[in-house]
Design a protein around this motif. Structure first.
Motif, PDB file in Angstrom:
ATOM      1  N   ARG A 144       1.159  -1.192   0.119  1.00  0.00           N
ATOM      2  CA  ARG A 144      -0.240   0.056   0.079  1.00  0.00           C
ATOM      3  C   ARG A 144       1.022   1.172  -0.333  1.00  0.00           C
ATOM      4  N   LYS A 145       0.435   2.076  -0.924  1.00  0.00           N
ATOM      5  CA  LYS A 145       0.908   3.338  -0.478  1.00  0.00           C
ATOM      6  C   LYS A 145       0.379   4.555   0.446  1.00  0.00           C
ATOM      7  N   SER A 146       1.437   4.634   1.155  1.00  0.00           N
ATOM      8  CA  SER A 146       0.628   5.555   2.703  1.00  0.00           C
ATOM      9  C   SER A 146       1.618   6.777   2.522  1.00  0.00           C
ATOM     10  N   LYS A 147       1.156   7.101   4.138  1.00  0.00           N
ATOM     11  CA  LYS A 147       2.166   8.810   4.185  1.00  0.00           C
ATOM     12  C   LYS A 147       3.415   8.014   4.157  1.00  0.00           C
ATOM     13  N   SER A 148       3.850   7.221   4.757  1.00  0.00           N
ATOM     14  CA  SER A 148       5.322   6.949   5.237  1.00  0.00           C
ATOM     15  C   SER A 148       5.818   7.323   3.705  1.00  0.00           C
ATOM     16  N   ASP A 149       5.907   7.468   2.342  1.00  0.00           N
ATOM     17  CA  ASP A 149       6.682   7.311   1.339  1.00  0.00           C
ATOM     18  C   ASP A 149       6.676   9.169   1.401  1.00  0.00           C
ATOM     19  N   GLU A 150       6.151   9.609   1.658  1.00  0.00           N
ATOM     20  CA  GLU A 150       6.098  11.030   2.011  1.00  0.00           C
ATOM     21  C   GLU A 150       7.081  11.672   3.379  1.00  0.00           C
ATOM     22  N   LEU A 151       6.227  10.861   4.151  1.00  0.00           N
ATOM     23  CA  LEU A 151       7.394  11.408   4.930  1.00  0.00           C
ATOM     24  C   LEU A 151       9.070  11.316   5.277  1.00  0.00           C
ATOM     25  N   LEU A 196       4.466  18.124  11.200  1.00  0.00           N
ATOM     26  CA  LEU A 196       3.252  18.592  11.910  1.00  0.00           C
ATOM     27  C   LEU A 196       2.300  19.946  11.067  1.00  0.00           C
ATOM     28  N   ARG A 197       3.600  20.240  10.471  1.00  0.00           N
ATOM     29  CA  ARG A 197       2.179  21.603   9.301  1.00  0.00           C
ATOM     30  C   ARG A 197       1.354  20.633   8.123  1.00  0.00           C
ATOM     31  N   LYS A 198       2.692  19.854   7.536  1.00  0.00           N
ATOM     32  CA  LYS A 198       1.741  19.149   6.772  1.00  0.00           C
ATOM     33  C   LYS A 198       0.653  18.871   7.207  1.00  0.00           C
ATOM     34  N   GLU A 199       0.425  18.095   8.173  1.00  0.00           N
ATOM     35  CA  GLU A 199      -0.655  17.723   8.865  1.00  0.00           C
ATOM     36  C   GLU A 199      -1.912  18.604   9.085  1.00  0.00           C
ATOM     37  N   LYS A 233      14.062  18.007  15.194  1.00  0.00           N
ATOM     38  CA  LYS A 233      12.736  18.930  15.313  1.00  0.00           C
ATOM     39  C   LYS A 233      12.284  19.717  14.119  1.00  0.00           C
ATOM     40  N   LYS A 234      13.011  20.310  12.983  1.00  0.00           N
ATOM     41  CA  LYS A 234      12.126  20.776  12.253  1.00  0.00           C
ATOM     42  C   LYS A 234      11.733  19.429  11.207  1.00  0.00           C
ATOM     43  N   PHE A 235      12.527  18.584  11.606  1.00  0.00           N
ATOM     44  CA  PHE A 235      11.410  17.476  10.794  1.00  0.00           C
ATOM     45  C   PHE A 235       9.739  17.575  11.296  1.00  0.00           C
ATOM     46  N   ARG A 236      10.214  17.597  13.234  1.00  0.00           N
ATOM     47  CA  ARG A 236       9.059  17.445  13.558  1.00  0.00           C
ATOM     48  C   ARG A 236       7.497  18.381  12.787  1.00  0.00           C
ATOM     49  N   ALA A 237       8.396  19.661  12.968  1.00  0.00           N
ATOM     50  CA  ALA A 237       7.641  20.410  13.120  1.00  0.00           C
ATOM     51  C   ALA A 237       7.143  20.972  11.333  1.00  0.00           C
TER      52      ALA A 237
END
Length: 181
Positions: A10-17, A163-166, A156-160
């Motif tokens: 399955r293609k999921s959000k993990s590819d994007e992340l 969260l912005r994308k979400e 921290k930048k990655f998590r931010a």
């Protein structure tokens, strides 16, 4: 039946992340930091694999020991002379059924013993490997304080960004179920 029906394909959000994480690794970290992260991930994976294999081996060994002890106990029980009747105080006599056939080790019992002991050993060994791998990976990253600070900042930048994308996805409208799944 499409490839989407199997969870692994399955293609999921993990590819994007993973693309976003790779961008942060390339832009926010030095080559030495990336090498330290890859080395830590390798140590973690090695510890988890070795722990799982040792646990699986230990589980199979314990299942073998339990099975052989059970067989020995059954053979000793079968060889003993057993009572065939019980006489009560009022003089009445009742026969005792022979339960030897019910106590005999079976193939199903052996399969269950090997299955559950090996699964338990795999679980315990894998979890122990995860703990030791985490400790080893943390120590290898923490050796250089400057590198550790850069890695923490990049995370921290990655998590931010995640969260912005979400937040953008949730603010964009649409169904709640689409944003969850």
């Amino acid at each position: 039946m499409s490839a989407e029906s199997i969870a692994a394909f399955r293609k999921s959000k993990s590819d994007e992340l993973s693309k976003l994480a790779e961008e942060h690794m390339q832009h926010d970290l030095r080559q030495s930091d990336r090498d330290a992260l890859r080395n830590a991930a390798s140590k973690f994976s090695t510890h988890a694999t070795i722990g799982s294999l040792v646990g699986l081996g230990l589980g199979i060994f314990l299942a073998y020991r339990v099975r052989s002890a059970r067989t020995t106990m059954f053979n000793a029980f079968r060889a003993r002379e057993k009572p065939v009747k019980v006489q009560f105080a009022d003089g009445r006599t009742e026969p005792i059924p022979d339960i030897t056939a019910l106590l005999q080790p079976s193939t199903l019992g052996d399969v269950a013993a090997y299955l559950f002991f090996s699964a338990g050993g795999l679980f315990l060994g894998g979890e122990t490997g995860l703990l030791t791998g985490t400790y080893s990976a943390t120590r290898s990253i923490s050796r250089d304080p400057e590198s550790r600070a850069r890695i923490e900042t990049a995370f921290k930048k990655f998590r931010a960004d995640v969260l912005r994308k979400e937040a953008a996805r949730l603010d964009g409208g649409g169904s709640v179920f689409d944003s969850i799944f």
